[in-house]
Write a protein that holds these residues in place. Structure first.
Motif, PDB file in Angstrom:
ATOM      1  N   VAL A   4       3.785   5.933   6.758  1.00  0.00           N
ATOM      2  CA  VAL A   4       4.421   6.053   8.072  1.00  0.00           C
ATOM      3  C   VAL A   4       3.416   6.507   9.129  1.00  0.00           C
ATOM      4  O   VAL A   4       3.801   6.872  10.238  1.00  0.00           O
ATOM      5  CB  VAL A   4       5.611   7.035   8.012  1.00  0.00           C
ATOM      6  N   ASP A   5       2.119   6.453   8.793  1.00  0.00           N
ATOM      7  CA  ASP A   5       1.084   6.970   9.694  1.00  0.00           C
ATOM      8  C   ASP A   5       0.587   5.963  10.726  1.00  0.00           C
ATOM      9  O   ASP A   5      -0.138   6.315  11.658  1.00  0.00           O
ATOM     10  CB  ASP A   5      -0.108   7.518   8.897  1.00  0.00           C
ATOM     11  N   GLY A   6       0.928   4.677  10.564  1.00  0.00           N
ATOM     12  CA  GLY A   6       0.526   3.659  11.538  1.00  0.00           C
ATOM     13  C   GLY A   6      -0.922   3.236  11.467  1.00  0.00           C
ATOM     14  O   GLY A   6      -1.404   2.485  12.341  1.00  0.00           O
ATOM     15  N   LEU A   7      -1.656   3.650  10.435  1.00  0.00           N
ATOM     16  CA  LEU A   7      -3.096   3.378  10.392  1.00  0.00           C
ATOM     17  C   LEU A   7      -3.421   1.907  10.139  1.00  0.00           C
ATOM     18  O   LEU A   7      -4.474   1.419  10.570  1.00  0.00           O
ATOM     19  CB  LEU A   7      -3.769   4.263   9.339  1.00  0.00           C
ATOM     20  N   HIS A   8      -2.550   1.182   9.451  1.00  0.00           N
ATOM     21  CA  HIS A   8      -2.803  -0.255   9.272  1.00  0.00           C
ATOM     22  C   HIS A   8      -2.771  -0.971  10.622  1.00  0.00           C
ATOM     23  O   HIS A   8      -3.550  -1.903  10.861  1.00  0.00           O
ATOM     24  CB  HIS A   8      -1.777  -0.872   8.325  1.00  0.00           C
ATOM     25  N   HIS A   9      -1.885  -0.553  11.500  1.00  0.00           N
ATOM     26  CA  HIS A   9      -1.826  -1.156  12.837  1.00  0.00           C
ATOM     27  C   HIS A   9      -3.068  -0.798  13.655  1.00  0.00           C
ATOM     28  O   HIS A   9      -3.589  -1.631  14.405  1.00  0.00           O
ATOM     29  CB  HIS A   9      -0.563  -0.711  13.567  1.00  0.00           C
ATOM     30  N   LYS A  10      -3.551   0.426  13.516  1.00  0.00           N
ATOM     31  CA  LYS A  10      -4.750   0.828  14.250  1.00  0.00           C
ATOM     32  C   LYS A  10      -5.980   0.044  13.796  1.00  0.00           C
ATOM     33  O   LYS A  10      -6.930  -0.143  14.566  1.00  0.00           O
ATOM     34  CB  LYS A  10      -5.010   2.328  14.061  1.00  0.00           C
TER      35      LYS A  10
ATOM     36  N   THR B 237       0.821  -1.210   0.000  1.00  0.00           N
ATOM     37  CA  THR B 237       0.000   0.000   0.000  1.00  0.00           C
ATOM     38  C   THR B 237       0.854   1.257   0.000  1.00  0.00           C
ATOM     39  O   THR B 237       2.010   1.252   0.408  1.00  0.00           O
ATOM     40  CB  THR B 237      -0.945   0.051   1.226  1.00  0.00           C
ATOM     41  N   GLY B 238       0.218   2.351  -0.471  1.00  0.00           N
ATOM     42  CA  GLY B 238       0.877   3.646  -0.502  1.00  0.00           C
ATOM     43  C   GLY B 238      -0.024   4.729   0.050  1.00  0.00           C
ATOM     44  O   GLY B 238      -1.088   4.446   0.619  1.00  0.00           O
ATOM     45  N   ALA B 239       0.362   5.974  -0.134  1.00  0.00           N
ATOM     46  CA  ALA B 239      -0.323   7.105   0.490  1.00  0.00           C
ATOM     47  C   ALA B 239      -1.785   7.219   0.091  1.00  0.00           C
ATOM     48  O   ALA B 239      -2.604   7.743   0.845  1.00  0.00           O
ATOM     49  CB  ALA B 239       0.410   8.401   0.155  1.00  0.00           C
TER      50      ALA B 239
ATOM     51  N   ILE C 280      -1.986  -1.277  -3.863  1.00  0.00           N
ATOM     52  CA  ILE C 280      -3.126  -0.373  -3.668  1.00  0.00           C
ATOM     53  C   ILE C 280      -2.661   1.027  -3.293  1.00  0.00           C
ATOM     54  O   ILE C 280      -1.849   1.219  -2.389  1.00  0.00           O
ATOM     55  CB  ILE C 280      -4.057  -0.905  -2.552  1.00  0.00           C
ATOM     56  N   GLY C 281      -3.198   2.014  -3.982  1.00  0.00           N
ATOM     57  CA  GLY C 281      -3.016   3.407  -3.576  1.00  0.00           C
ATOM     58  C   GLY C 281      -1.608   3.929  -3.667  1.00  0.00           C
ATOM     59  O   GLY C 281      -1.193   4.736  -2.833  1.00  0.00           O
ATOM     60  N   THR C 282      -0.851   3.500  -4.650  1.00  0.00           N
ATOM     61  CA  THR C 282       0.505   3.999  -4.809  1.00  0.00           C
ATOM     62  C   THR C 282       0.862   4.108  -6.283  1.00  0.00           C
ATOM     63  O   THR C 282       0.447   3.269  -7.094  1.00  0.00           O
ATOM     64  CB  THR C 282       1.537   3.100  -4.104  1.00  0.00           C
ATOM     65  N   THR C 283       1.629   5.119  -6.621  1.00  0.00           N
ATOM     66  CA  THR C 283       2.104   5.276  -7.991  1.00  0.00           C
ATOM     67  C   THR C 283       3.344   4.421  -8.244  1.00  0.00           C
ATOM     68  O   THR C 283       3.812   4.348  -9.370  1.00  0.00           O
ATOM     69  CB  THR C 283       2.468   6.745  -8.271  1.00  0.00           C
TER      70      THR C 283
ATOM     71  N   ARG D 112      -3.174  13.859   3.059  1.00  0.00           N
ATOM     72  CA  ARG D 112      -2.971  14.165   1.638  1.00  0.00           C
ATOM     73  C   ARG D 112      -1.861  13.295   1.036  1.00  0.00           C
ATOM     74  O   ARG D 112      -0.833  13.057   1.670  1.00  0.00           O
ATOM     75  CB  ARG D 112      -2.597  15.642   1.491  1.00  0.00           C
ATOM     76  N   ALA D 113      -2.069  12.799  -0.183  1.00  0.00           N
ATOM     77  CA  ALA D 113      -1.051  12.012  -0.878  1.00  0.00           C
ATOM     78  C   ALA D 113      -0.050  12.940  -1.560  1.00  0.00           C
ATOM     79  O   ALA D 113      -0.408  14.020  -2.037  1.00  0.00           O
ATOM     80  CB  ALA D 113      -1.697  11.099  -1.917  1.00  0.00           C
ATOM     81  N   TYR D 114       1.214  12.525  -1.611  1.00  0.00           N
ATOM     82  CA  TYR D 114       2.251  13.350  -2.226  1.00  0.00           C
ATOM     83  C   TYR D 114       2.092  13.461  -3.737  1.00  0.00           C
ATOM     84  O   TYR D 114       2.366  14.497  -4.324  1.00  0.00           O
ATOM     85  CB  TYR D 114       3.633  12.774  -1.926  1.00  0.00           C
ATOM     86  N   ARG D 115       1.687  12.359  -4.402  1.00  0.00           N
ATOM     87  CA  ARG D 115       1.643  12.392  -5.864  1.00  0.00           C
ATOM     88  C   ARG D 115       0.230  12.318  -6.409  1.00  0.00           C
ATOM     89  O   ARG D 115       0.026  12.106  -7.578  1.00  0.00           O
ATOM     90  CB  ARG D 115       2.484  11.234  -6.441  1.00  0.00           C
ATOM     91  N   GLY D 116      -0.761  12.495  -5.544  1.00  0.00           N
ATOM     92  CA  GLY D 116      -2.137  12.527  -6.008  1.00  0.00           C
ATOM     93  C   GLY D 116      -2.484  13.901  -6.550  1.00  0.00           C
ATOM     94  O   GLY D 116      -1.618  14.728  -6.840  1.00  0.00           O
ATOM     95  N   LYS D 117      -3.763  14.162  -6.679  1.00  0.00           N
ATOM     96  CA  LYS D 117      -4.206  15.461  -7.169  1.00  0.00           C
ATOM     97  C   LYS D 117      -3.696  16.567  -6.241  1.00  0.00           C
ATOM     98  O   LYS D 117      -3.911  16.521  -5.036  1.00  0.00           O
ATOM     99  CB  LYS D 117      -5.740  15.497  -7.226  1.00  0.00           C
TER     100      LYS D 117
END
Length: 365
Positions: free
Chosen positions: A133-139, A46-48, A270-273, A57-62
Motif C-alpha cells: 500500500v506504499d505506492g512505490l511501484h507507481h513511483k 509482489t509483497g512487502a 516476488i517478496g511475499t509469503t 519493514r516486512a510484516y512476516r520477514g525477520k
C-alpha cells in the motif's frame, strides 16, 4: 465471527529451517529468472519483501510483527464501529498512523521496483499486482506512462495509504489529511517534529502504523469528513483506502486480479509469503489454469508445499537477481534505450534502522 492473522503453517517453517536454499550463485538464480521471463506476457505479484530495501519493514520477514503470535492489529469492524469503543480504536489507529505515514510518504523506490518497471517497459512483464500500500511501484513506473495507463497495468490489491475516505466515499488526499491532523493535534505535531530533528526513528510497519509502547492517545483529535460536514451530515469515521483485517477486497479489484492471472502465460511472485489468502488464491488460480509459477523470495512461504507441483522457487535477493537477469536478457538494447538505462540505474537502498524512539506522550504528560 473470529478473524485471525494469516500465518505461515508451522510445518513449512520447520521444513525451511532444516532445508537451506539450494542455489549457490547469483548467476544461476538470475538465469532461472531470465528463462522464466524470456517468453514474455508474465504477470507479477509482489509483497512487502519488495519494499524492504526502501526502508519499509516486512510484516512476516525477520523480526516482522506478524511473526509474533501476540501481535494484535486493528480490525475493520473495530475501526468503523460507531460507538465510544470504535472512537477509541480510531484514536489509536490515527495517532499511530499520523506518526507512521511520513516515513512511508518519503520512501523511495529501490532497485527491485525499477527492475520490474524495466521489464514492463521491455514487454516481458505485462501486468503487476501488488499487496503493498506504499505506492512505490507507481513511483518507479516508466516515465512516459500516464496515470490512467499505469492504473491499467499496476493493480493495488490491498489499496493505498495515500488517500483517505469516509463511509460515504468522499476521497481526500492523505497529505491534506495529515495537515488537518497536525493542526488538530499540536502536541503530537511537536512530538513528531522532535523525533525528526533528533534523527531517531519510530518503528514503522508497512501499513504506516508505528509501534508505541504504553503511550496515551486519548487526547488525539480526528477531524470529521469535510465534504460530509458541508452537506450537513458530519461523518467522524474515516479510514485510509487500504484493506484492513476483516474487510473484503472490493469485488471489482478481486475480479481484475483474477483477470490479470488469466491473461498472462506465467506468474512470477516476488517478496511475499503468500500467507494472505487474497494473494494465495491468485497462485492457486494460476496452478488451476496450468500456468507456470515461480516464487522469488528469501525464506519460507505458504506456497512451499506446492514446489514441484507447478511451482518453482528461487531464494535470492530480488534486486540482484532481477538486475542481473535484465542485463543478460536485454544486452545491447540497454545502451540504445534511454528509458531502460534510466530504470536500470535508478533505485535507492535504504537500510532499515534497528534503533527506535519511544518517548511518545504518556497519559498526563
Amino acid at each position: 465471527m473470529r478473524i485471525s492473522i494469516p500465518h505461515i503453517p508451522p510445518d513449512i517453517l520447520a521444513a525451511s529451517a532444516s532445508n537451506p536454499p539450494l542455489l549457490s550463485t547469483l548467476t544461476v538464480a538470475a538465469q532461472r529468472v531470465a528463462d522464466f521471463l524470456d517468453s514474455g506476457n508474465v504477470a507479477v505479484l509482489t509483497g512487502a519483501g519488495v519494499s524492504v530495501d526502501s526502508g519499509i519493514r516486512a510484516y512476516r520477514g525477520k523480526d516482522g510483527r506478524y511473526m509474533n503470535p501476540n501481535y494484535k492489529p486493528i480490525f475493520y469492524s473495530d475501526l468503523v464501529e460507531d460507538s465510544p469503543r470504535g472512537f477509541s480504536f480510531r484514536q489509536r489507529y490515527w495517532c499511530r498512523s499520523y506518526l507512521g505515514y511520513p516515513p512511508i510518504a518519503k520512501a523511495r523506490p529501490n532497485p527491485t521496483h525499477y527492475a520490474l518497471s524495466a521489464f514492463m517497459h521491455s514487454g516481458h512483464i505485462s501486468r503487476l499486482v501488488t499487496q503493498n500500500v506504499d505506492g512505490l511501484h507507481h513511483k518507479a513506473r516508466p516515465s512516459y506512462w500516464t496515470d490512467k495507463y499505469a492504473a491499467s497495468k499496476i493493480l493495488e490489491l490491498h489499496g493505498t495509504l495515500h488517500t483517505v475516505h469516509c463511509r460515504r466515499g468522499h476521497l481526500t488526499r492523505r497529505d491534506l489529511f495529515q495537515n488537518k491532523l497536525s493542526i488538530a493535534n499540536p502536541r503530537w505535531k511537536a512530538f513528531m517534529d522532535e523525533v525528526e530533528v533528533s534523527g531517531q526513528r519510530l518503528r514503522t510497519n508497512p501499513d504506516g502504523d508505528v509501534e508505541l509502547e504504553n503511550a496515551s492517545w486519548d487526547d488525539f483529535v480526528i477531524p470529521d469528513c469535510e465534504d460530509c460536514s458541508k452537506e450537513g451530515t458530519p461523518d467522524p469515521v474515516l479510514k485510509p483506502s487500504v484493506i484492513f483485517f476483516g474487510e473484503s477486497v472490493p469485488a471489482v479489484v478481486k475480479e481484475r486480479s483474477f483477470e490479470h492471472v488469466e491473461a498472462c502465460d506465467r506468474l512470477l511472485i516476488i517478496g511475499t509469503t503468500t500467507a494472505t489468502y487474497s494473494a494465495f488464491r491468485l497462485l492457486k488460480h494460476a496452478i488451476e489454469l496450468r500456468k507456470p509459477v515461480m516464487l522469488l523470495n528469501v525464506g519460507p512461504t505458504r506456497a512451499d508445499s506446492l514446489i514441484g507441483k507447478g511451482v518453482e522457487k528461487v531464494e535470492w535477493h530480488s534486486g540482484e537477481v532481477l538486475h542481473t537477469a535484465a542485463r543478460a536478457m536485454l544486452g545491447p538494447r540497454i545502451s540504445e534505450d534511454r528509458e531502460l538505462q534510466r530504470l536500470l540505474t535508478s533505485g535507492i537502498v535504504t537500510p532499515i534502522d534497528g534503533t527506535f524512539d519511544d518517548h511518545a506522550p504518556r497519559a498526563g504528560s
